[in-house]
Design an enzyme around this catalytic site. Structure first.
Site, PDB file in Angstrom:
ATOM      1  N   TYR A 197      14.900  41.509 -10.372  1.00  0.00           N
ATOM      2  CA  TYR A 197      14.870  40.106 -10.803  1.00  0.00           C
ATOM      3  C   TYR A 197      16.149  39.677 -11.525  1.00  0.00           C
ATOM      4  O   TYR A 197      16.996  40.479 -11.827  1.00  0.00           O
ATOM      5  CB  TYR A 197      13.603  39.744 -11.570  1.00  0.00           C
ATOM      6  CG  TYR A 197      13.189  40.456 -12.837  1.00  0.00           C
ATOM      7  CD1 TYR A 197      14.052  41.190 -13.629  1.00  0.00           C
ATOM      8  CD2 TYR A 197      11.859  40.331 -13.271  1.00  0.00           C
ATOM      9  CE1 TYR A 197      13.613  41.769 -14.805  1.00  0.00           C
ATOM     10  CE2 TYR A 197      11.416  40.911 -14.444  1.00  0.00           C
ATOM     11  CZ  TYR A 197      12.307  41.636 -15.204  1.00  0.00           C
ATOM     12  OH  TYR A 197      11.866  42.211 -16.363  1.00  0.00           O
ATOM     13  N   GLU A 198      16.263  38.387 -11.702  1.00  0.00           N
ATOM     14  CA  GLU A 198      17.457  37.770 -12.321  1.00  0.00           C
ATOM     15  C   GLU A 198      18.713  38.069 -11.502  1.00  0.00           C
ATOM     16  O   GLU A 198      19.791  38.323 -12.038  1.00  0.00           O
ATOM     17  CB  GLU A 198      17.604  38.270 -13.757  1.00  0.00           C
ATOM     18  CG  GLU A 198      18.309  37.325 -14.694  1.00  0.00           C
ATOM     19  CD  GLU A 198      17.703  35.930 -14.688  1.00  0.00           C
ATOM     20  OE1 GLU A 198      16.497  35.797 -14.838  1.00  0.00           O
ATOM     21  OE2 GLU A 198      18.480  34.981 -14.481  1.00  0.00           O
ATOM     22  N   GLY A 199      18.567  38.015 -10.175  1.00  0.00           N
ATOM     23  CA  GLY A 199      19.670  38.368  -9.268  1.00  0.00           C
ATOM     24  C   GLY A 199      19.621  39.850  -8.970  1.00  0.00           C
ATOM     25  O   GLY A 199      19.877  40.663  -9.857  1.00  0.00           O
TER      26      GLY A 199
END
Lengths: 590, 590
Positions: free
Chosen positions: B441-443
């Site tokens: 997550y978050e890229g």
């Protein structure tokens, strides 16, 4: 969902691991490639169509314990029945007890498929096969007559009871007791933990093989004997009699393989109000129990290695399918409208090819190990000795490298799925959970590395490993001779990797010969990976030389992207021990 | 159980990441080391004594959804209340809205401790802090006045609504709609998935930040706007009013962080019989929503990086304690009676030191990133620019290397526990499960690597990265000057690793400048790891130069055992792309 890669498996068996030459040389009598193909095809069908569909419910429901009885997940008991009816349990079993005595190579290939479809399912019969082997080699004729046919058919299942709370890797600490009853039987007392399939509803009877100490037995591993303890006593007519004093007091709540009951087994505690003492029969000689266990340990370790291969293959298939389906972003080589399937992104490709190469290497090493076992079985004299050495050498690689690969590949598989990978319903996470046990059980991978360095490097007076390396070097020469441009720099890079293996091997052999065992053990784990990667490069090349363009391209990808790790591994082996010892001082807190 | 390593954290902040020189130079006004130490001490106490004891029940119970309401695990709501009463939510928050405006360095150190104690707990407030930052930078004064103080105190929590089923890494595919209502507000319609803490019972109100498209907005990422959508409307007096038309329709069944509710959020579907359309307010300018999101993305990525550090630290502590307690076998350096604690076995030592070194490296990179953010905030002109570039450069390393390390270290942690590691009650497996989301997550970490190569290598006209490498080279020179024999070959090996970084960097910069972006992207992931390891070697050395013998020994262990990986990584970057592209053709099945 998993589809058994029958063509890939057959190719690797025949062209990489040596099955075709062995068949052609008549090593397996009149066994022909047609039958081999038919068996693989049918095993693949069963794994794909019958086992795989029951994986998810097995993971979700798990095995359930109530009142000392274990209920397997919905549909699993019937699955097992169909599986033994198909004759799969006795595939490599002894003919005299109803087995088909097919080569180990076929056995491990089938095992791979069961475990890819559902590792918790494939695991159970592995223990039965271990029991068959131990009894076949060491038990009295009476015990064989009573138990073997039913274990070979799968009508009954077997277990292996080694571990106790204080005795895991170190069996010298074992405490379970066996008292002679005076009538040729024994009474067993003690607690065993982590007993796979110790209790379940697949079969009417369960045959436990149990390590315990006789009164006045020597301390340590030389005072351990092996006993057969059936869940139900068996009459001379083969009918089931009284319930024995052994029961399952608990099953573990585990990270993965939820459908495999991992049992705490209590022996001799007066279960059900009986007079305390589980009735057991000695297998082999008194105080030689560990030797009995060791004869089957190689096969069990190879079987666990297959689980690593199996989970890696299943995880790869799932990730590849997702990468071809899921669309995000643009890609240079995707000119159609809309977002590109993520398989077109270089980073996803790197991940997928890494998964594929590592899986194929683990498979090749494991199949080569099975091949060596088959050759040792068929050969005599020096040749038998040579092939047994080869099997012994490859076993720790097959176990440890394959199971490390299972974890690594399953983890990449989760990553390729992005956010969906973290959601249990997707199924990628389940492989990541299941895979994690295989580097631990049946001898941790650290133990495998120690086994490789301390016991396998000295094989053949230290010469066997060098013969093996020479065979791998010959593959590099073959690449060069082939003049196939698709191999890129594979030949040079393989030579370089093998030079790393030679240097590290000589270093470790000098250490072990010269009182430097501590230094050698510090390098054991990196050395195991070093040999595995270099061997893997040669095996991929062998596949490329016998195969089509994609196998050549995979070999080149591996050589030019992953094989370079060997240099660092070699440095770690030959130059890492001192700094490890220096830094380790701060770790001891007591 | 986890104990916050306050002394280690303080040391790394001050002596490796630059906090002490910054304090001495007055970068943070009159903030002194005494206050820093007191804050760390108290955060450590809270994490150890209050958060960590609730980890297991959070993992076991998870967040529970019923009738669109989410109940958090027993004790967690009260824990959150105590936590905000301690002022921890506003630690780095803006002073004008009640925050303490302490340096980011302190913020990330505290964040590490919350996440080590319970990652599912530490995660929630991270989203609130992201919302604070986005609103503080981009919202109107009216919105700020109404929402910021309560978000800074933690009385309300915030969320980030980006992902939709078809739009994950590629937000261009986003479909949620926003219609102007004519009164300055908007009506939001759409479905968002994977919304962390989208619904819960910690706070009375939840402030959703939502990306959506205005009518006639341009296609792709240039047509996305950002809206504030509260769960309950807020009156001008700050009192809660009517329920807004947004609700949680499902929470995910995840591999880990079970206590963190991952929600599907439905906007504008007429929840509770209301007139359809969630009432929202525009944040920033129309069609500039993605830019608003990007301003906070660096901090969010660093925050996720801290989760990697955090889980690694917790897993290491657990494994170290077990290795000192569990006894199996004999060891050469253990002369007492009975079996040796397994910490005396070389292979276990190698595993523990690998865990420790990787964890410390991830921590150092992340703290240095926070330091750069603090320096950028305090500086002006060229210096501010330089430090912002540094923060931008280090962000993908902090996110991706730290979270990969979280997974790797947690996996080793399971291994050290042997069979016990696979049993959920032991707790080692939970870290392995929790850790797996952070690389996603978050890229995803693949996206981080692309960001590093495509957007960070060009910083400062391509010069910034080389300035950074020169700083790392200076550390190698310092080792040499120190003449401390405990460093072994660290200086030479660090120089060699940095030469690998230089070569790979020049290669990638030439590619990106010269139409070879595909080649560069193929090498992005190995390059990110290459830079991280080399930087990590320098940071460990910095710690050794400022510290005691164990830090020097750890640096040497890392240099002589793990740093050698850089050569293979460099080869992969400069020579791996062609074979990758060739082999990848077989992956496309459609």
């Amino acid at each position: 969902m998993y589809r058994a890669p029958v063509a890939d498996i057959a190719f690797t068996l025949k062209h990489v691991a040596g099955l075709r030459p062995a068949l052609e040389a008549g090593v397996f009598g009149d066994l022909g490639e047609d039958l081999v193909d038919a068996v693989l095809e049918e095993a693949g069908r069963f794994a794909t169509e019958e086992v795989a569909p029951l994986y998810q419910i097995g993971d979700e429901t798990g095995a359930v314990l109530k009142d000392a009885a274990v209920t397997m997940p919905p549909g699993w008991k019937d699955l097992y029945r169909r599986w033994i009816e198909g004759g799969w349990n006795g595939l490599s079993g002894p003919e005299e007890f109803g087995g088909q005595a097919l080569p180990n190579m076929l056995g491990v290939a089938a095992l791979e498929m069961w475990n890819s479809a559902a590792m918790a399912f494939g695991l159970g019969p592995t223990l039965t096969m271990g029991a068959v082997e131990a009894l076949h080699k060491h038990a009295s004729d009476d015990l064989k007559a009573k138990y073997l046919a039913k274990l070979v058919s799968g009508e009954w299942m077997g277990t292996m009871n080694l571990t106790e709370p204080q005795a895991g890797s170190d069996l010298a600490a074992l405490r379970s007791r066996a008292e002679p009853a005076g009538d040729g039987t024994y009474r067993i007392f003690g607690q065993k933990i982590f007993i796979t399939y110790g209790e379940h509803d697949f079969t009417d009877n369960i045959v436990h093989l149990v390590l315990a100490r006789l009164p006045d037995a020597p301390a340590g591993t030389r005072g351990i004997s092996l006993f057969l303890v059936p869940k139900f006593l068996v009459g001379d007519d083969g009918a089931l009699g009284a319930r024995n004093d052994v029961f399952c007091s608990g099953i573990e709540h585990k990270l993965g393989i939820h459908a495999s009951p991992t049992c705490t087994m209590i022996y001799g505690d007066g279960f059900g109000g009986t007079k305390p003492g589980a009735i057991g029969w000695l297998v082999g000689q008194e105080n030689k129990g560990l030797a009995c266990m060791f004869t089957m340990m190689n096969n069990a370790r190879l079987a666990v290695g297959m689980q690593g291969v199996a989970v890696a293959e299943a995880a790869y298939q799932k990730a590849l399918a997702y990468a071809n389906e899921r669309r995000q972003g643009k890609a240079a080589d995707y000119t159609c409208e809309g977002m590109a399937p993520i398989v077109h992104h270089a980073d996803v490709q790197r991940n997928l090819l890494t998964m594929k190469a590592l899986t194929e290497i683990a498979r090749s090493i494991s199949y080569c190990c099975a091949h060596a076992l088959d050759m040792a079985h068929a050969a005599e004299g020096d040749a038998a000795c040579h092939w047994q050495d080869r099997a012994n050498l490859l076993t720790p690689l097959a176990k440890a490298f394959s199971t490390d690969t299972g974890v690594d590949v399953a983890s990449i598989g989760v990553q390729i799925h992005g956010g969906m990978g973290f959601i249990e319903e997707t199924g990628a996470a389940a492989y990541y959970r299941d895979a994690r046990i295989a580097p631990i059980y049946e001898g941790t991978n650290g133990i495998q590395a120690i086994d490789l360095v301390a016991r396998k490097l000295p094989l053949g007076g230290g010469a066997h490993i060098h013969g093996y390396i020479d065979e791998l070097k010959a593959v590099a020469a073959e690449i060069r001779t082939s003049n196939l441009p698709g191999f890129g720099r594979s030949a040079d890079l393989l030579d370089r990797a093998l030079a790393d293996v030679v240097e590290a091997t000589r270093f470790l052999q000098a250490c072990t010969a010269d009182g430097g065992m501590e230094t050698a053990l510090a390098g054991a784990t990196p050395y195991l990976r070093l040999v595995s990667l270099a061997a893997g490069g040669a095996y991929l090349a062998r596949g490329g030389l016998a195969g089509a363009e994609p196998r050549i391209a995979l070999c080149r990808f591996f050589a030019e992207n992953l094989l370079g790790e060997t240099a660092a591994l070699k440095d770690r082996v030959v130059g890492g021990a001192d700094s490890l010892a220096a830094a380790a001082r701060a770790l001891v807190t007591a």
